[in-house]
Structure formats: C-alpha cells, structure tokens
Write an enzyme that holds these catalytic residues in place. Sequence first.
Site: not given
Ligand code: TTP
Ligand code: MG
Length: 370
Positions: A130-131, A33-34
């Site tokens: 991102d995962e 997960d990014m």
């Molecule tokens: P996530 O992996 O949930 O969050 P993240 O990568 O920003 O942070 P983390 O380091 O905690 O993993 O989500 C990935 C991307 O998806 C995030 O950068 C933006 C998008 N996203 C949205 O657009 N709306 C949302 O409600 C969420 C949770 C994520």
């Molecule tokens: Mg992420």
Amino acid sequence: MGGANPLILYGLFVPLVIKSAIIRIMRRILHMDMDAFFAAVEQKRHPELIGKPLVIGGTGDPTERGVVSTASYEARKFGIHSAMPLRTAFKLCPEAVFLPVDYREYSRVSAVIKGILMEFSHVMQDVGIDEAFLDVSHIEKPVEEIARDIKRRILEETGLTCSIGIAPNKLLAKMASEMQKPDGITVITEKDIEIRLWPLPVRKLIGVGPKTEERLKSMGIMTIGELAALPLESLIDSFGNSYGRYLYEAARGIDESPLVTHWEPKSSSRETTFQKDVSDWQVIARTVADLSREVASGLRRAGYGGRTVSVKIRFSDFETHTRARTLDAAADSAETIRRAAFECLKRFEFKKKVRLIGVRVTGLEKFEGC
Ligand code: TTP
Ligand code: MG
C-alpha cells in the site's frame, strides 16, 4: 566593440549554473501510503461496514489463532492495532466485525494504484502493498497540486483515500505522509526540519525501532532534536559506524538515497500456522505439498526459478528447525519443488507436535521469456 563583455557573460551564465545545481540537489520526492488499506478495500466492497470497527486478520475468526493485519480507524479507537493477536482484539472490541485477509483482492487494488502512480512518473519505488515513492522533480506544477491530482485519480479508480508526503528526500517524504493521516497532504521542506521534525519522539524517525528507542532513552535522548544535538563520534561509539552515521544524518533530515525502481526478489516462501498443533503425518505431508505448489506458482508468475528449497518446521514448544536441499538447476515447477521439499521433510525428527510449516525457495534466477 571588441566582442562580448565578460561581465555580461558572467551575469548571464552564473545564475544559470546555480539554477541547474539547485534543480539537481532539490529533488521532489512523494510518498504515498493508503489509509487503513485492507480495511478500506473491504469497506469499499461491503459499504455496510463503513464507519464500523473492522478488523482484518487471519481467517477472520477471532476465537482462532492469528494476528490483526489491520484495523479500521474506528477499531483503532479501542486500542486495536496491526500484529495484535485476534483474540486480544476481540476482547478489546467484541462488537467489531472480523474478516479474513484476502490478499488476492488487495494485490489487485494495489496494482491499480501503482499503475496510476506510474502515469505521473516512471521513477517509482514500490515499497509495499500500500505504499510507494515517486520522484516528481520533473513535473512543473506546485507539489500540492500534483498530490491532489494523484489522490483524485486514486479515489476515482478505487474509491479509496491515501495520505501523501512530499519532501526533498525519501526519509522526509515518508515521515510527512504519516503526519496527517487519513486523507492528508503534507509538504516538508528543509526549512521545516527544526520545527516539524525535531520536536517528534525519536521513534518517529524512520529506522528507529523499539531497541534503539530504549538505548536512546537511557542516554536521555527523547526527541529527534535531542538526537540531532549529539556529536557524530558519540553516535558511532554507541551504534557503530554505519547505523551511527545514519542516525546522525537522519536526525538532520539528510537522505541522499535514490529511488530503487527495480529490485530482484531473493526468495519466495509460504508458511502456515495450524489452528491446532498437528502430529498427523498425512496433514503435514499435504501441507508441504500445498505450500510447494503455492511457492512454485508465485515463482512462475514473477518469472523466476530457484536453486535451493528449504522446509521450516516449528514445533509446539516453538523450537524451530530448517532443512534445505539444493537442486542441480533452478526450477519453478511445483513437482520439482515438492519433491525437494519432501526430501527435506524426511530429515526432520517428529517427536513433538507441529505448530507451523514453511516452504521457501532461494537462489532465484530470472527465467527469460517468462
Ligand atoms: P500500513 O500502511 O502500515 O497500515 P494501514 O494502511 O492499514 O493503515 P494506515 O492508514 O495507518 O497506513 O500497512 C498496509 C497494509 O499492510 C495494512 O492494511 C495491512 C498490512 N499489514 C499487515 O498485514 N501486518 C502488519 O503488521 C502491518 C503493519 C500491515
Ligand atoms: Mg497504509
């Protein structure tokens, strides 16, 4: 001298059989997960934003409608998180930098990352921008080394960091990747379930949302360990057969689900919320035409056509209606989809102002040769 001694045969073959059974059972699943993905991509191309509170969402104007897509770790310290209204984020941290969402760029970077993962294993389940899950059971290297190699390649190619969890199944791998964010590597084995999983609050268990958390709280269950102490029957009584069983197994770290390496899209849609509610027919019609074109181009890129076109209208008081039109044959042309969307549009009564318009195509069929 009368042939092989059965005892020697036993000694030779039994361990082999056991070993192959263990190899089959002990999968090694990696979840990547990014870190703060959208924000990290922006910081990469605007290095002056590194280390600053950064919020990505909507059009990037915090005085307008829209929600936070993601916030940099610096912005999260102010209590800003995904799905929060941009205006609230602005109140929490007026000095934060606000930027619009640039899906095109994030998708491009996402594709590069998924390509790198595929170099390590073809058994990949793409779960989001991102995962991804990756089955690395066949790679004969210590798992930490595989994770380090993947992180190094991603950093070299994109300049971004990710967090990786490795475990015998998807459930534990996903929970592991969350445990040491950002830039972490976390390995969980079956032996760790008691000490690393059970003390966590139930909400950390994949598949437990706010409603289940509340239900469990009212039953006096706060941690995953307390959940694991409940008998199957009482979980089935409270949550039904399928979800009750899921909770019973998940609390024990059991998850046999395979990686889904190929999926068929079920629908393609686009929607837009107006900055100000509109009543101007021209604006409504132009928006439906634009959304239809975007949906059609998404379908063509994916190589699909769709049979049913629907239009969703949310009025200023949040009342939401949908009208659908089914075509004679699946289509991916902007013109056909737009025409069907306009037929839907004619069937709405516009007595109130419009807050949101959406166009969706369902009943997708693969268009061969695309
Ligand atoms: P996530 O992996 O949930 O969050 P993240 O990568 O920003 O942070 P983390 O380091 O905690 O993993 O989500 C990935 C991307 O998806 C995030 O950068 C933006 C998008 N996203 C949205 O657009 N709306 C949302 O409600 C969420 C949770 C994520
Ligand atoms: Mg992420």
